[in-house]
Scaffold this motif. Sequence first.
Motif, PDB file in Angstrom:
ATOM      1  N   ILE A 237       4.352   1.592   2.013  1.00  0.00           N
ATOM      2  CA  ILE A 237       5.440   2.474   1.616  1.00  0.00           C
ATOM      3  C   ILE A 237       4.936   3.906   1.737  1.00  0.00           C
ATOM      4  CG2 ILE A 237       6.996   3.216  -0.223  1.00  0.00           C
ATOM      5  CD1 ILE A 237       6.729   0.388  -1.413  1.00  0.00           C
ATOM      6  N   GLU A 238       5.618   4.719   2.541  1.00  0.00           N
ATOM      7  CA  GLU A 238       5.351   6.151   2.589  1.00  0.00           C
ATOM      8  C   GLU A 238       6.239   6.783   1.531  1.00  0.00           C
ATOM      9  OE1 GLU A 238       5.732   7.788   6.502  1.00  0.00           O
ATOM     10  OE2 GLU A 238       4.353   6.314   7.351  1.00  0.00           O
TER      11      GLU A 238
ATOM     12  N   VAL B 294       8.522   3.592  -7.215  1.00  0.00           N
ATOM     13  CA  VAL B 294       8.229   4.284  -5.961  1.00  0.00           C
ATOM     14  C   VAL B 294       9.457   4.212  -5.068  1.00  0.00           C
ATOM     15  CG1 VAL B 294       6.783   4.323  -3.895  1.00  0.00           C
ATOM     16  CG2 VAL B 294       5.774   3.710  -6.104  1.00  0.00           C
ATOM     17  N   LEU B 295       9.878   5.357  -4.558  1.00  0.00           N
ATOM     18  CA  LEU B 295      10.962   5.437  -3.587  1.00  0.00           C
ATOM     19  C   LEU B 295      10.365   5.996  -2.305  1.00  0.00           C
ATOM     20  CD1 LEU B 295      14.014   5.472  -2.780  1.00  0.00           C
ATOM     21  CD2 LEU B 295      14.041   7.819  -3.606  1.00  0.00           C
ATOM     22  N   GLY B 296      10.596   5.305  -1.206  1.00  0.00           N
ATOM     23  CA  GLY B 296      10.035   5.783   0.047  1.00  0.00           C
ATOM     24  C   GLY B 296      10.523   4.984   1.230  1.00  0.00           C
ATOM     25  N   ARG B 297       9.772   5.100   2.332  1.00  0.00           N
ATOM     26  CA  ARG B 297      10.124   4.425   3.577  1.00  0.00           C
ATOM     27  C   ARG B 297       9.195   3.230   3.783  1.00  0.00           C
ATOM     28  NH1 ARG B 297      10.009   9.426   3.804  1.00  0.00           N
ATOM     29  NH2 ARG B 297       8.001   9.650   4.823  1.00  0.00           N
ATOM     30  N   LEU B 298       9.788   2.085   4.052  1.00  0.00           N
ATOM     31  CA  LEU B 298       9.037   0.859   4.275  1.00  0.00           C
ATOM     32  C   LEU B 298       8.477   0.844   5.689  1.00  0.00           C
ATOM     33  CD1 LEU B 298       8.313  -1.947   3.107  1.00  0.00           C
ATOM     34  CD2 LEU B 298      10.430  -2.783   4.149  1.00  0.00           C
TER      35      LEU B 298
ATOM     36  N   THR C 143       0.877  -1.162   0.000  1.00  0.00           N
ATOM     37  CA  THR C 143       0.000   0.000   0.000  1.00  0.00           C
ATOM     38  C   THR C 143       0.918   1.216   0.000  1.00  0.00           C
ATOM     39  OG1 THR C 143      -1.742  -1.138   1.210  1.00  0.00           O
ATOM     40  CG2 THR C 143      -1.780   1.276   1.245  1.00  0.00           C
ATOM     41  N   VAL C 144       0.796   2.041  -1.027  1.00  0.00           N
ATOM     42  CA  VAL C 144       1.631   3.233  -1.168  1.00  0.00           C
ATOM     43  C   VAL C 144       0.814   4.443  -0.744  1.00  0.00           C
ATOM     44  CG1 VAL C 144       2.922   4.683  -2.786  1.00  0.00           C
ATOM     45  CG2 VAL C 144       2.921   2.186  -3.067  1.00  0.00           C
ATOM     46  N   SER C 145       1.396   5.271   0.119  1.00  0.00           N
ATOM     47  CA  SER C 145       0.747   6.509   0.554  1.00  0.00           C
ATOM     48  C   SER C 145       1.648   7.687   0.231  1.00  0.00           C
ATOM     49  CB  SER C 145       0.473   6.477   2.060  1.00  0.00           C
ATOM     50  OG  SER C 145      -0.405   5.428   2.374  1.00  0.00           O
ATOM     51  N   ALA C 146       1.052   8.704  -0.348  1.00  0.00           N
ATOM     52  CA  ALA C 146       1.770   9.945  -0.656  1.00  0.00           C
ATOM     53  C   ALA C 146       1.088  11.083   0.096  1.00  0.00           C
ATOM     54  CB  ALA C 146       1.741  10.207  -2.156  1.00  0.00           C
TER      55      ALA C 146
END
Length: 141
Positions: free
Chosen positions: A98-99, A77-81, A54-57
């Motif tokens: 993923i944030e 997507v690049l982010g924090r797990l 689940t990706v959140s922006a």
Amino acid sequence: MNDQITVCGHVATDPKHHRTTSGLDITSFRLASQQRRYDQKQGSWVAQETNWYTVSAFRGLATASATSIVKGQRVIVLGRLRIRDWEQGERRGTSVDIEADHIGPDIGWQPKAASPASAASESTGSGTGEWASAPPQDTPF
């Protein structure tokens, strides 16, 4: 856990955008990342396991992704797990989120050349799931 992660995959759900009562914009969607390997005996690419995220922006990225990302699109997507255990009555599970810090199109995978009618349906986000190129085998990463 605050690990950085980069994931390539297909947007599996329509992005959902909302604004909190404090004015924070949030957009989220499910991302399917499937590994593939080349089977020399079959002479073709074979699908392996699929990982679901689940990706959140948030804030400006939420607004931009809500207007530019569509179901079926291939993205990076690049982010924090964030891995969290959850419990709902008798049900228990683990969510993998993923944030997002960055979201962009994966231009290494281009849709196959198609007739104008099918190209029009692809531009509306219907996504056929067929791609002209395979992942590069000799990337320096």
